[in-house]
Design a protein around this motif. Structure first.
Motif, PDB file in Angstrom:
ATOM      1  N   UNK A 285      22.514  69.922  18.808  1.00  0.00           N
ATOM      2  CA  UNK A 285      22.350  70.561  17.511  1.00  0.00           C
ATOM      3  C   UNK A 285      22.457  69.473  16.432  1.00  0.00           C
ATOM      4  N   UNK A 286      21.727  69.596  15.313  1.00  0.00           N
ATOM      5  CA  UNK A 286      21.792  68.554  14.278  1.00  0.00           C
ATOM      6  C   UNK A 286      23.202  68.262  13.787  1.00  0.00           C
ATOM      7  N   UNK A 287      24.088  69.232  13.858  1.00  0.00           N
ATOM      8  CA  UNK A 287      25.443  69.055  13.333  1.00  0.00           C
ATOM      9  C   UNK A 287      26.496  68.811  14.403  1.00  0.00           C
ATOM     10  N   UNK A 288      26.123  68.958  15.675  1.00  0.00           N
ATOM     11  CA  UNK A 288      27.149  68.854  16.718  1.00  0.00           C
ATOM     12  C   UNK A 288      26.507  68.588  18.068  1.00  0.00           C
ATOM     13  N   UNK A 289      27.082  67.636  18.817  1.00  0.00           N
ATOM     14  CA  UNK A 289      26.607  67.366  20.168  1.00  0.00           C
ATOM     15  C   UNK A 289      26.634  68.629  21.004  1.00  0.00           C
ATOM     16  N   UNK A 290      27.691  69.433  20.831  1.00  0.00           N
ATOM     17  CA  UNK A 290      27.867  70.597  21.693  1.00  0.00           C
ATOM     18  C   UNK A 290      27.347  71.889  21.059  1.00  0.00           C
ATOM     19  N   UNK A 291      26.577  71.744  19.971  1.00  0.00           N
ATOM     20  CA  UNK A 291      25.836  72.893  19.466  1.00  0.00           C
ATOM     21  C   UNK A 291      24.545  73.035  20.260  1.00  0.00           C
TER      22      UNK A 291
END
Length: 579
Positions: free
Chosen positions: A299-305
Motif C-alpha cells: 500500500x502507498x502508506x504501509x508495507x502491510x497495507x
C-alpha cells in the motif's frame, strides 16, 4: 540516441545472495555459517553463477540479524572467523568467482566501541560521530524528542540517554544509532574498515541504507500527515545535501580495487534522483536497488497495507528502468527477491502446486533476459516459496513484522481473531520468507542443519518435495531451467546483458502479459520475450518489424509459435530469437 554500454566484469556478473544464518549449518548449532557456504561453492558454481553476495557476517549482538554491527573487522562467532572468510575469498577466486559483502555504515550497534565512547560523556572526542541532541519541552514542562521523526521500525527515532541527558538518533532499532557522516574523522575510520576487507580480496559491496548517510543538518520536523505522534521525516533524512559528496569520496577507494558497488536506495524511486547516483559521468555507484520491484504489492502508506500485484506494475517499473539507464549511461540491478522481502514466486507468480514450477521458470526468464546485473536469492533456483497459510504467528520471528502485528493487535483490543487481514499481508510480505533455511534435501531440517538440532528459523515443511537433491539431476526441474537460462545468458551476452530494450505495449500483449524486444548492438540479432503473469492462457501476435522469422530459443512450455501467434499457457514464458 541510445548509448552502447561499455563492457565491465560487474555488468556480466550474476549475483547469488546468501543470507548466512539460513544457508548451511556445518556444526549443528542451528545457524548457517561460513564453512557451510564454503562447502557449497561447487554447487553454486554449477548453477552458472559467478558472484556471491553475503548479507552481514560481522560481529554483532544480532538485534537486527547482523545489520547492527559492533566490530567491522571481526566475524560473528557462530558464523566463523576472519580466517574462514579468507578461505572463502580464496576458494571463490580459485573458481573464477567473486565475493560481495554487505557494507552497513549508516549506523552501528550500540555495542560498537565508537558508540560506547560517544555516549560516555558530552565532551568525548567521538561524541559527534553520532547524532546527539538536547530534549525539547512542551508548555507543561514534559520532556520531548528533538524532532518528530518516526523510526523505520515504528515509534520515535530518538532515544534518551539518562547519563548525559541527551537523545541520540536511531532510524532503525534503538540499538542501531545512526552515524554522523558529516564528521570527517568518522568517515576516515569507516574507510579504514572498508580497506581492511578490500585488502583481503573482497570484490565489492552492497551498501545498506546507502542514501540515509546524509541528513538535513538542521534535523527539522517531518511533515505532519496524520494524527500520530511521529511522522516519516524521510524528506530530511534520505538523500540529504552531502549524499553525493560522500559517495564520490567512497568511490575513490573502490576504484583503487576495481570493486563493484550496488547501493540500497530507499525512499527514492524517481528517474532523476536515481540517475544521479548511477550516471557514468557522475562517478558514484555502479548500480542501485531502488526497491520498487519488491514493493509492488505494498500500500502507498504501509508495507502491510493491501495493494495486490498486477502485471501493469511490473510492466511500468521494467520499462522505466530499462529505458532510463541507457539514456544516462548507467546500469541496472535486476532482481525480484532479497532478504527483506517475501518470495516473488508467492507474490507475483503462483506457489499453487499446479503452477509453481512453471511460474518459477517464468520469473527466471524475466530476470535473465533483461539488461543489467541479475541478483538472485538462494533458493530461487529451486522455486522456494513463502510459508503457507497454515502457519500461525509463532512461525514469524522478524522484528519488523512482529512489531507491526503487535501494534495493530493493540489497537484491536488484543483480539487475535480480528487480525486476519494483517496475517494475510504478513503471509505475503514478511521478511521471514526470504530468510527461510535453504532446502537441500528431504532429510531432517531440509539438510540445512543436522538431525537433532533446532534451526534458528522455521523450516518450510514443503522441503519434502522442493529441495536441491530432487532437482539437481532433472533437466526439466526449476533448477535445470535456471542452469539453462544462465548458460544462455552467457552465450548471448551481447543480446541479453548489453543489448537494447524495446517494450511491447499492453495493446500488443494484453494486460496480463509482459513483453519486450532485445537487440544486439554487435550482431543485430533480436529476441522477443513474452511472460504470462496469470493463471489463464494468453495469446499474443508476434510480428517482426523486418519480417524476419523467429524461432523458440527457450520456453517453460511445449507450445511454440504458429502463424505469427504465441499461445502462452498459465505462467508461460517464451523467448524467441531471430533466425
Amino acid at each position: 540516441m541510445t548509448n552502447v554500454p561499455e563492457k565491465a566484469w560487474w555488468k556480466e556478473a550474476v549475483v547469488y545472495q546468501i543470507y548466512p544464518a539460513s544457508f548451511k549449518d556445518s556444526n549443528g548449532d542451528g545457524l548457517g555459517d561460513v564453512p557451510g557456504i564454503i562447502s557449497k561453492i561447487p554447487y553454486i558454481k554449477s548453477l552458472g553463477v559467478n558472484t556471491i553476495w553475503l548479507s552481514p557476517i560481522f560481529a554483532s549482538p544480532q538485534n537486527d540479524m547482523g545489520y547492527d554491527i559492533s566490530d567491522y573487522r571481526s566475524i560473528h562467532a557462530p558464523y566463523g572467523t576472519v580466517e574462514d572468510v579468507q578461505v572463502l575469498i580464496d576458494q571463490l577466486h580459485s573458481n573464477d568467482m567473486r565475493l560481495l559483502m554487505d557494507l552497513v555504515v549508516n549506523h552501528t550497534s550500540d555495542e560498537h566501541d565508537w558508540f560506547k565512547e560517544s555516549r560516555s560523556s558530552k565532551d568525548n572526542p567521538k561524541r559527534d560521530w553520532y547524532f546527539w541532541r538536547d530534549p525539547k519541552y512542551d508548555s507543561e514542562g514534559n520532556r520531548k524528542e528533538p524532532n518528530n521523526w518516526r523510526s523505520i521500525f515504528g515509534g520515535s527515532a530518538w532515544h534518551f540517554d539518562e547519563q548525559t541527558g541527551q537523545y541520540y538518533l536511531a532510524l532503525f532499532l534503538p540499538s542501531q544509532p545512526d552515524l554522523n557522516w558529516s564528521n570527517e574523522d568518522m568517515r576516515k575510520a569507516s574507510y579504514d574498515d572498508i580497506r581492511f576487507w578490500l585488502d583481503r580480496g573482497v570484490d565489492g559491496f552492497r551498501i545498506d541504507s546507502m542514501n540515509l548517510m546524509s541528513k538535513h543538518p538542521d534535523l527539522p520536523d517531518g511533515k505532519v500527515v496524520d494524527d500520530e505522534p511521529y511522522q516519516s521525516g524521510a524528506e530530511f533524512f534520505a538523500s540529504g545535501p552531502k549524499m553525493h559528496d560522500y559517495i564520490r569520496e567512497m568511490r575513490a577507494i573502490f576504484d583503487e580495487y576495481d570493486a563493484m558497488t550496488v547501493g540500497e536506495l530507499g525512499f527514492t524511486k524517481d528517474e532523476q534522483s536515481v540517475s544521479e547516483y548511477v550516471a557514468n559521468d557522475r562517478h558514484e555507484l555502479n548500480m542501485v536497488f531502488t526497491g520498487d520491484i519488491v514493493d509492488m504489492d505494498f500500500d502507498p502508506d504501509s508495507k502491510y497495507g493491501r495493494d495486490d500485484f498486477h502485471p501493469r506494475k511490473i510492466r511500468h517499473i521494467t520499462n522505466m528502468w530499462q529505458r532510463v539507464m541507457p539514456k544516462v549511461n548507467g546500469w541496472n540491478s535486476v532482481y525480484l527477491d532479497n532478504h527483506d522481502s517475501g518470495r516473488s514466486l508467492s507474490r507475483y507468480g503462483s506457489d499453487a502446486p499446479e503452477h509453481r514450477s512453471t511460474a518459477a521458470k517464468m520469473l527466471a526468464t524475466y530476470l535473465l533476459t533483461l539488461s543489467g546485473t541479475p541478483f538472485m536469492l538462494a533458493g530461487q533456483e529451486i522455486g522456494m516459496a513463502n510459508l503457507g497459510k497454515d502457519y500461525g504467528t509463532e512461525a514469524y520471528i522478524d522484528v519488523e513484522g512482529r512489531n507491526h502485528y503487535d501494534a495493530v493487535l493493540k489497537t484491536r483490543g488484543g483480539d487475535h481473531f480480528k487480525m486476519g487481514d494483517v496475517m494475510r499481508e504478513i503471509q505475503l510480505k514478511s521478511r521471514d520468507h526470504g530468510r527461510l533455511p535453504m532446502q537441500w534435501d528431504d532429510s531432517a531440517n531440509a539438510g540445512f542443519s543436522p538431525e537433532g538440532t533446532t534451526p534458528w528459523m522455521t523450516v518450510n515443511k514443503d522441503y519434502i518435495d522442493w529441495n536441491v537433491a530432487s532437482q539437481v539431476d532433472d533437466p526439466d526441474s526449476v533448477l535445470g531451467y535456471w542452469r539453462k537460462m544462465l548458460a544462455l545468458r552467457k552465450e548471448y551476452t551481447d543480446l541479453f546483458t548489453y543489448g537494447s530494450y524495446k517494450p511491447l505495449s499492453e495493446l500488443d500483449t494484453g494486460e496480463m502479459v509482459l513483453g519486450y524486444e532485445r537487440e544486439s548492438f554487435e550482431t543485430g540479432k533480436r529476441a522477443v520475450v513474452l511472460l504470462n503473469f496469470s493463471d489463464k492462457e494468453q495469446k499474443v501476435h508476434v510480428e517482426s518489424p523486418s519480417r524476419e522469422e523467429y524461432e523458440v530459443l527457450v520456453s517453460n512450455q511445449e507450445n511454440g509459435i504458429k502463424a505469427g501467434y504465441v499461445t502462452l499457457e498459465p505462467y508461460g514464458a517464451v523467448t524467441l530469437v531471430s533466425k
